[in-house]
Design a protein around this motif. Sequence first.
Motif, PDB file in Angstrom:
ATOM      1  N   TYR A 142      57.891  28.442  57.694  1.00 52.16           N
ATOM      2  CA  TYR A 142      56.490  28.041  57.595  1.00 52.16           C
ATOM      3  C   TYR A 142      55.645  29.309  57.615  1.00 52.16           C
ATOM      4  O   TYR A 142      56.058  30.361  58.097  1.00 52.16           O
ATOM      5  CB  TYR A 142      56.089  27.105  58.743  1.00 52.16           C
ATOM      6  CG  TYR A 142      56.433  27.608  60.126  1.00 52.16           C
ATOM      7  CD1 TYR A 142      55.565  28.445  60.833  1.00 52.16           C
ATOM      8  CD2 TYR A 142      57.640  27.261  60.726  1.00 52.16           C
ATOM      9  CE1 TYR A 142      55.892  28.906  62.091  1.00 52.16           C
ATOM     10  CE2 TYR A 142      57.972  27.724  61.991  1.00 52.16           C
ATOM     11  CZ  TYR A 142      57.083  28.552  62.675  1.00 52.16           C
ATOM     12  OH  TYR A 142      57.409  29.021  63.929  1.00 52.16           O
ATOM     13  N   ASP A 145      52.103  31.937  52.975  1.00 54.74           N
ATOM     14  CA  ASP A 145      51.561  31.554  51.671  1.00 54.74           C
ATOM     15  C   ASP A 145      50.712  32.690  51.089  1.00 54.74           C
ATOM     16  O   ASP A 145      50.124  33.496  51.810  1.00 54.74           O
ATOM     17  CB  ASP A 145      50.677  30.315  51.792  1.00 54.74           C
ATOM     18  CG  ASP A 145      51.418  29.097  52.316  1.00 54.74           C
ATOM     19  OD1 ASP A 145      52.645  29.183  52.513  1.00 54.74           O
ATOM     20  OD2 ASP A 145      50.761  28.068  52.526  1.00 54.74           O
ATOM     21  N   THR A 146      50.617  32.720  49.756  1.00 55.12           N
ATOM     22  CA  THR A 146      49.725  33.638  49.047  1.00 55.12           C
ATOM     23  C   THR A 146      48.647  32.820  48.357  1.00 55.12           C
ATOM     24  O   THR A 146      48.900  31.716  47.882  1.00 55.12           O
ATOM     25  CB  THR A 146      50.499  34.479  48.013  1.00 55.12           C
ATOM     26  OG1 THR A 146      51.562  35.181  48.669  1.00 55.12           O
ATOM     27  CG2 THR A 146      49.587  35.485  47.334  1.00 55.12           C
ATOM     28  N   THR A 147      47.433  33.377  48.279  1.00 51.49           N
ATOM     29  CA  THR A 147      46.302  32.708  47.650  1.00 51.49           C
ATOM     30  C   THR A 147      45.756  33.580  46.534  1.00 51.49           C
ATOM     31  O   THR A 147      45.666  34.801  46.674  1.00 51.49           O
ATOM     32  CB  THR A 147      45.199  32.439  48.688  1.00 51.49           C
ATOM     33  OG1 THR A 147      45.755  31.760  49.809  1.00 51.49           O
ATOM     34  CG2 THR A 147      44.085  31.582  48.102  1.00 51.49           C
ATOM     35  N   ARG A 252      46.473  28.057  46.519  1.00 50.42           N
ATOM     36  CA  ARG A 252      47.365  28.583  47.554  1.00 50.42           C
ATOM     37  C   ARG A 252      48.780  28.093  47.274  1.00 50.42           C
ATOM     38  O   ARG A 252      48.981  26.908  46.994  1.00 50.42           O
ATOM     39  CB  ARG A 252      46.896  28.128  48.937  1.00 50.42           C
ATOM     40  CG  ARG A 252      47.761  28.618  50.094  1.00 50.42           C
ATOM     41  CD  ARG A 252      47.062  28.384  51.411  1.00 50.42           C
ATOM     42  NE  ARG A 252      47.904  28.735  52.552  1.00 50.42           N
ATOM     43  CZ  ARG A 252      47.443  29.053  53.750  1.00 50.42           C
ATOM     44  NH1 ARG A 252      46.137  29.048  53.968  1.00 50.42           N
ATOM     45  NH2 ARG A 252      48.279  29.359  54.740  1.00 50.42           N
ATOM     46  N   PHE A 253      49.732  29.008  47.357  1.00 54.31           N
ATOM     47  CA  PHE A 253      51.111  28.698  46.974  1.00 54.31           C
ATOM     48  C   PHE A 253      52.046  28.827  48.161  1.00 54.31           C
ATOM     49  O   PHE A 253      52.060  29.842  48.868  1.00 54.31           O
ATOM     50  CB  PHE A 253      51.577  29.626  45.859  1.00 54.31           C
ATOM     51  CG  PHE A 253      52.952  29.326  45.334  1.00 54.31           C
ATOM     52  CD1 PHE A 253      53.239  28.111  44.734  1.00 54.31           C
ATOM     53  CD2 PHE A 253      53.961  30.274  45.431  1.00 54.31           C
ATOM     54  CE1 PHE A 253      54.509  27.839  44.246  1.00 54.31           C
ATOM     55  CE2 PHE A 253      55.236  30.004  44.937  1.00 54.31           C
ATOM     56  CZ  PHE A 253      55.504  28.782  44.352  1.00 54.31           C
ATOM     57  N   ARG A 254      52.846  27.796  48.363  1.00 52.76           N
ATOM     58  CA  ARG A 254      53.862  27.777  49.413  1.00 52.76           C
ATOM     59  C   ARG A 254      55.173  28.268  48.824  1.00 52.76           C
ATOM     60  O   ARG A 254      55.766  27.635  47.949  1.00 52.76           O
ATOM     61  CB  ARG A 254      54.025  26.347  49.943  1.00 52.76           C
ATOM     62  CG  ARG A 254      55.133  26.209  50.978  1.00 52.76           C
ATOM     63  CD  ARG A 254      54.708  26.753  52.336  1.00 52.76           C
ATOM     64  NE  ARG A 254      55.829  26.764  53.276  1.00 52.76           N
ATOM     65  CZ  ARG A 254      56.560  27.841  53.539  1.00 52.76           C
ATOM     66  NH1 ARG A 254      56.306  28.982  52.928  1.00 52.76           N
ATOM     67  NH2 ARG A 254      57.537  27.791  54.407  1.00 52.76           N
ATOM     68  N   TRP A 255      55.630  29.418  49.308  1.00 49.49           N
ATOM     69  CA  TRP A 255      56.847  30.025  48.793  1.00 49.49           C
ATOM     70  C   TRP A 255      58.098  29.332  49.321  1.00 49.49           C
ATOM     71  O   TRP A 255      58.136  28.858  50.449  1.00 49.49           O
ATOM     72  CB  TRP A 255      56.914  31.499  49.193  1.00 49.49           C
ATOM     73  CG  TRP A 255      55.873  32.364  48.587  1.00 49.49           C
ATOM     74  CD1 TRP A 255      54.684  32.743  49.149  1.00 49.49           C
ATOM     75  CD2 TRP A 255      55.917  32.973  47.293  1.00 49.49           C
ATOM     76  NE1 TRP A 255      53.985  33.563  48.292  1.00 49.49           N
ATOM     77  CE2 TRP A 255      54.729  33.721  47.143  1.00 49.49           C
ATOM     78  CE3 TRP A 255      56.849  32.965  46.253  1.00 49.49           C
ATOM     79  CZ2 TRP A 255      54.441  34.453  45.992  1.00 49.49           C
ATOM     80  CZ3 TRP A 255      56.570  33.703  45.112  1.00 49.49           C
ATOM     81  CH2 TRP A 255      55.384  34.426  44.982  1.00 49.49           C
ATOM     82  N   PRO A 273      49.600  36.922  52.779  1.00 54.86           N
ATOM     83  CA  PRO A 273      49.523  36.137  54.018  1.00 54.86           C
ATOM     84  C   PRO A 273      49.237  37.000  55.232  1.00 54.86           C
ATOM     85  O   PRO A 273      49.709  38.131  55.338  1.00 54.86           O
ATOM     86  CB  PRO A 273      50.909  35.490  54.107  1.00 54.86           C
ATOM     87  CG  PRO A 273      51.803  36.387  53.320  1.00 54.86           C
ATOM     88  CD  PRO A 273      50.954  36.898  52.196  1.00 54.86           C
TER      89      PRO A 273
END
Length: 315
Positions: A142, A145-147, A252-255, A273
């Motif tokens: 968890y 993330d990157t935005t 926003r991307f959840r890797w 992040p």
Amino acid sequence: MTTDAGIDVRPASGHTGAEITGVDLAGPLDDAVVAAIRAAVLRWKVVFFREQRLDHTAHVALARRFGEPITPRSRGKASPEGFPQVETTADRLELAGRYGMDRDEWLERRRHTLLRGWHCDHGARVDPPAATILRAETVPPYGGDTTWSNLAAAYEGLSEPVKRFANGLRAEHRLGVGYQTRPGPDSYIQHLQDHQVASVHPLVRVHPETGERLLFVNGYYVEQILGVSRAENSRLLEMFVEQATRPEYTVRFRWEPGSVAFWDNRATVHLAPGDTGHLDFPRVMHRVMLAGDIPVGVDGRPSEAITGSPLHADQ
């Protein structure tokens, strides 16, 4: 939306980002698929792929289908040997103790505003990369993330009088902006003195492929809008950077392991992040950047280097 090339492009937000399925990036890509991916990047500014099985060789080969990979002059210690175009970031390895500071002190001294972390890659160079392809090897369960934010949408969101004002402005982008010096010897200040990089870019850049006008500003590199007082500069920068990073322009991307993000570095800023420093989880990412051109403003004037060589010189 399924394209003629047989891949599916699904927008991830109202202005920015799309997820692409139906393609194996490690395999051979025909020209129609390459064209469809390129079109999606230009339209949505950043596209995402999941469950990809790229190694370093395939990563570089993928980048070559879309441009010329940059060979950075220096890379992090975690970067692989034999693949000079690949930069590897391992958060805890790269930041802890690099300049004699722990991560918290390092970020505190660099980020003089809350928007300081937003940036395009190598924006202080006279020829910032055209695009970046980043893949995840190991990510936390968890966080991390990157935005990204869409600079074309940010420009269009300005009022007409402010657009006309911004069109004529130019700004200095400099490595190390706003850093607070440590008492006594400071190895990061020495690094900045030994590796000075600064350029003057138009505040509004014209995209070389789409013709869109882009609000080319960020909190990481921009130091001074030229021709205005210091007091005016502070307020103008705050206004423009806030505009460039308004939530409605972002995605926003959840890797996950095997995720790939491919973004137009000319038309976006992104935020790495900041929520994993206290977590005891590794985060290992691999990056390849594509050579870019020198930005050009609305008036047709190109950017100018103040100090530091072009990113892609003699390669």
